[in-house]
Design a protein around this motif. Structure first.
Motif, short mmCIF file in Angstrom:
data_model
loop_
_atom_site.label_atom_id
_atom_site.label_comp_id
_atom_site.label_asym_id
_atom_site.label_seq_id
_atom_site.Cartn_x
_atom_site.Cartn_y
_atom_site.Cartn_z
N TRP A 30 0.83 -1.21 0.00
CA TRP A 30 0.00 0.00 0.00
C TRP A 30 0.86 1.25 0.00
CZ3 TRP A 30 -0.07 3.95 3.42
CH2 TRP A 30 0.32 3.74 4.74
N GLN A 66 -5.92 -1.76 2.85
CA GLN A 66 -4.81 -1.01 2.29
C GLN A 66 -5.27 0.33 1.72
OE1 GLN A 66 -2.58 -3.37 -0.49
NE2 GLN A 66 -1.95 -4.83 1.05
N SER A 119 -9.03 -0.07 -6.46
CA SER A 119 -8.40 -0.52 -5.22
C SER A 119 -8.60 -2.00 -4.89
CB SER A 119 -8.90 0.30 -4.05
OG SER A 119 -10.22 -0.06 -3.72
#
Length: 166
Positions: A30, A66, A119
């Protein structure tokens, strides 16, 4: 998950170095994604659309995801964010409050964003291909999951695949 598993195993007297190393690796991933987003968004005033803040598709859990940390990092660097979360939008609103804008539809976030960060590999995000098929506006897609390829986009879309060469 890895950290929770290691904690449970420790209570039982079992060592799980692999799950702790996996947790550490995930933590590094991340941070690298945040650096890339900051790098790309520093070139001009941009709005970053974040697709999904839950830690995986079909869940509402966002704590310790993350992308939750990525979003907080972007906010610390004064980036403007619009968030679309198919499952946990209500939870995201409770935690992130008014620090980000929220979109109710994938189509809306596509219209309002200059950069779109995918994401998690939620299959509903595959609709991006159709939504951006005829775009005349410059957009950047950042895809750490390899859901797309460069060939999926027209000349107005810059595709960035993190960790894969596509």
């Amino acid at each position: 998950d890895n950290f929770a598993f290691a904690a449970m195993a420790k209570k039982l007297g079992i060592k799980t170095p692999l799950s702790l190393l996996t947790h550490k690796l995930n933590d590094e991933v991340w941070k690298k994604n945040l650096i890339k987003l900051l790098e790309i968004s520093s070139k001009q005033k941009t709005i970053i659309g974040v697709l999904g803040v839950a830690y995986k598709p079909n869940t509402t859990l966002i704590e310790d995801s993350q992308v939750f940390y990525i979003t907080k990092g972007l906010l610390e660097k004064k980036r403007e964010i619009i968030l679309y979360e198919p499952m946990g939008q209500h939870d995201a609103e409770k935690i992130l409050g008014e620090s980000v804008s929220y979109s109710q539809t994938l189509s809306d976030i596509v219209k309002k964003s200059d950069i779109i960060f995918v994401s998690n590999p939620d299959k509903s995000f595959l609709a991006l291909k159709d939504l951006l098929k005829e775009t005349k506006t410059k957009k950047t897609i950042i895809d750490p999951w390899g859901m797309f390829t460069k060939a999926d986009w027209n000349k107005n879309v810059t595709y960035v695949s993190l960790g894969r060469k596509k």
